[in-house]
Design a protein around this motif. Sequence first.
Motif, PDB file in Angstrom:
ATOM      1  N   ASP A   1     -11.570  -1.565   0.462  1.00  0.00           N
ATOM      2  CA  ASP A   1     -11.258  -0.509  -0.519  1.00  0.00           C
ATOM      3  C   ASP A   1     -11.525   0.887   0.037  1.00  0.00           C
ATOM      4  N   ASP A   2     -12.561   1.006   0.868  1.00  0.00           N
ATOM      5  CA  ASP A   2     -12.904   2.345   1.372  1.00  0.00           C
ATOM      6  C   ASP A   2     -12.239   2.622   2.720  1.00  0.00           C
ATOM      7  N   TRP A   3     -11.084   2.024   2.935  1.00  0.00           N
ATOM      8  CA  TRP A   3     -10.360   2.150   4.207  1.00  0.00           C
ATOM      9  C   TRP A   3      -8.947   2.640   3.887  1.00  0.00           C
ATOM     10  N   PRO A   4      -8.723   3.956   3.874  1.00  0.00           N
ATOM     11  CA  PRO A   4      -7.397   4.454   3.516  1.00  0.00           C
ATOM     12  C   PRO A   4      -6.331   3.964   4.494  1.00  0.00           C
ATOM     13  N   PRO A   5      -5.101   3.799   4.013  1.00  0.00           N
ATOM     14  CA  PRO A   5      -4.036   3.332   4.912  1.00  0.00           C
ATOM     15  C   PRO A   5      -3.651   4.390   5.940  1.00  0.00           C
ATOM     16  N   THR A   6      -3.014   3.930   7.007  1.00  0.00           N
ATOM     17  CA  THR A   6      -2.483   4.854   8.015  1.00  0.00           C
ATOM     18  C   THR A   6      -0.976   4.656   8.084  1.00  0.00           C
ATOM     19  N   ARG A   7      -0.308   5.575   8.732  1.00  0.00           N
ATOM     20  CA  ARG A   7       1.147   5.513   8.852  1.00  0.00           C
ATOM     21  C   ARG A   7       1.587   4.223   9.567  1.00  0.00           C
ATOM     22  N   TYR A   8       0.952   3.915  10.690  1.00  0.00           N
ATOM     23  CA  TYR A   8       1.337   2.700  11.417  1.00  0.00           C
ATOM     24  C   TYR A   8       1.007   1.450  10.608  1.00  0.00           C
ATOM     25  N   GLY A   9      -0.109   1.490   9.889  1.00  0.00           N
ATOM     26  CA  GLY A   9      -0.463   0.359   9.038  1.00  0.00           C
ATOM     27  C   GLY A   9       0.580   0.147   7.951  1.00  0.00           C
ATOM     28  N   GLU A  10       1.047   1.250   7.367  1.00  0.00           N
ATOM     29  CA  GLU A  10       2.062   1.151   6.311  1.00  0.00           C
ATOM     30  C   GLU A  10       3.374   0.594   6.874  1.00  0.00           C
ATOM     31  N   TRP A  11       3.733   1.021   8.099  1.00  0.00           N
ATOM     32  CA  TRP A  11       4.955   0.484   8.724  1.00  0.00           C
ATOM     33  C   TRP A  11       4.844  -1.025   8.902  1.00  0.00           C
ATOM     34  N   ALA A  12       3.701  -1.439   9.446  1.00  0.00           N
ATOM     35  CA  ALA A  12       3.515  -2.876   9.697  1.00  0.00           C
ATOM     36  C   ALA A  12       3.563  -3.648   8.383  1.00  0.00           C
ATOM     37  N   ALA A  13       2.870  -3.134   7.379  1.00  0.00           N
ATOM     38  CA  ALA A  13       2.847  -3.818   6.075  1.00  0.00           C
ATOM     39  C   ALA A  13       4.257  -3.871   5.490  1.00  0.00           C
ATOM     40  N   GLY A  14       4.999  -2.776   5.630  1.00  0.00           N
ATOM     41  CA  GLY A  14       6.369  -2.726   5.102  1.00  0.00           C
ATOM     42  C   GLY A  14       7.268  -3.756   5.757  1.00  0.00           C
ATOM     43  N   GLU A  15       6.972  -4.084   7.000  1.00  0.00           N
ATOM     44  CA  GLU A  15       7.771  -5.091   7.715  1.00  0.00           C
ATOM     45  C   GLU A  15       7.188  -6.491   7.541  1.00  0.00           C
ATOM     46  N   GLY A  16       6.150  -6.603   6.724  1.00  0.00           N
ATOM     47  CA  GLY A  16       5.561  -7.912   6.449  1.00  0.00           C
ATOM     48  C   GLY A  16       4.714  -8.454   7.585  1.00  0.00           C
ATOM     49  N   ARG A  17       4.315  -7.587   8.508  1.00  0.00           N
ATOM     50  CA  ARG A  17       3.487  -8.058   9.623  1.00  0.00           C
ATOM     51  C   ARG A  17       2.009  -8.028   9.243  1.00  0.00           C
TER      52      ARG A  17
END
Length: 226
Positions: free
Chosen positions: A200-216
């Motif tokens: 919870d105390d770990w804000p997302p990052t741009r690369y993390g969001e990309w990976a999550a968006g691609e289901g990785r």
Amino acid sequence: MSDPTTIRRLYGRRQAFALRNRAQRLVEDLLPEVAVPKEGALDAARLFGKACLLELEIGFGKGEHLVAHAAARPETGFIGCEPFLNGVTGLLGHIEDDGLSNVRVHDGDALNVLERLPDASLERVYLLHPDPWPKARHAKRRFVNPGPLDLIAAKLKPGGEFRIATDHPVYMRWSVMQMARRSDFEWLAEHAEDWENRPDDWPPTRYGEWAAGEGRPIWYFRYRRR
Ligand SMILES: C[S@@+](CC[C@H](N)C(=O)[O-])C[C@H]1O[C@@H](n2cnc3c(N)ncnc32)[C@H](O)[C@@H]1O
């Protein structure tokens, strides 16, 4: 600790595109105000004009993660290191938009800043989605290697935290292996959920969001300095 001069290196690009008007202005006007001094010893007093807790992010990208922490904890001083100038202007834009006074920016190699901080001075160090350098012959370029890790270990306070995130399976295995060899860090994981889910105390990052968006999958590692 290994001799820092043996680990000084920087790989990758400094600039991708010509800077737009606002970015140019931020580099010319705001960066000098918030820049980490290029030479000499560093501490909280020199960076922030007062004693305060310090945290450092290596390769902050466009700065979303760093800014989220800085906005949530205004009494803590945050140092962001990123050689990619288009990323630096991203962070500068956030600093200006949010009126943050607790962020300092180094537009270069994080090793250069780490070397100049006092030992046992950092509460946390963040390394989020570092460049994977997946080919075995480039493994020495990965930030997770004995030299940089020795430096991070030296600069973290006992009880301080080193956080690594990666969406790259090679880097994940490499990091777990490198960190398992060390007696100076304790892995703060008890169950698979601890590294499979973003805390919870770990804000997302741009690369993390990309990976999550691609289901990785993304792996989140928290290590405590012993
Ligand atoms: C894959 S990007 C990830 C950016 C961001 N952390 C994220 O998760 O969105 C890795 C970043 O690390 C930066 N980097 C590489 N080597 C570095 C070094 N020695 N010191 C500081 N930053 C570095 C690169 O410029 C790049 O912006």
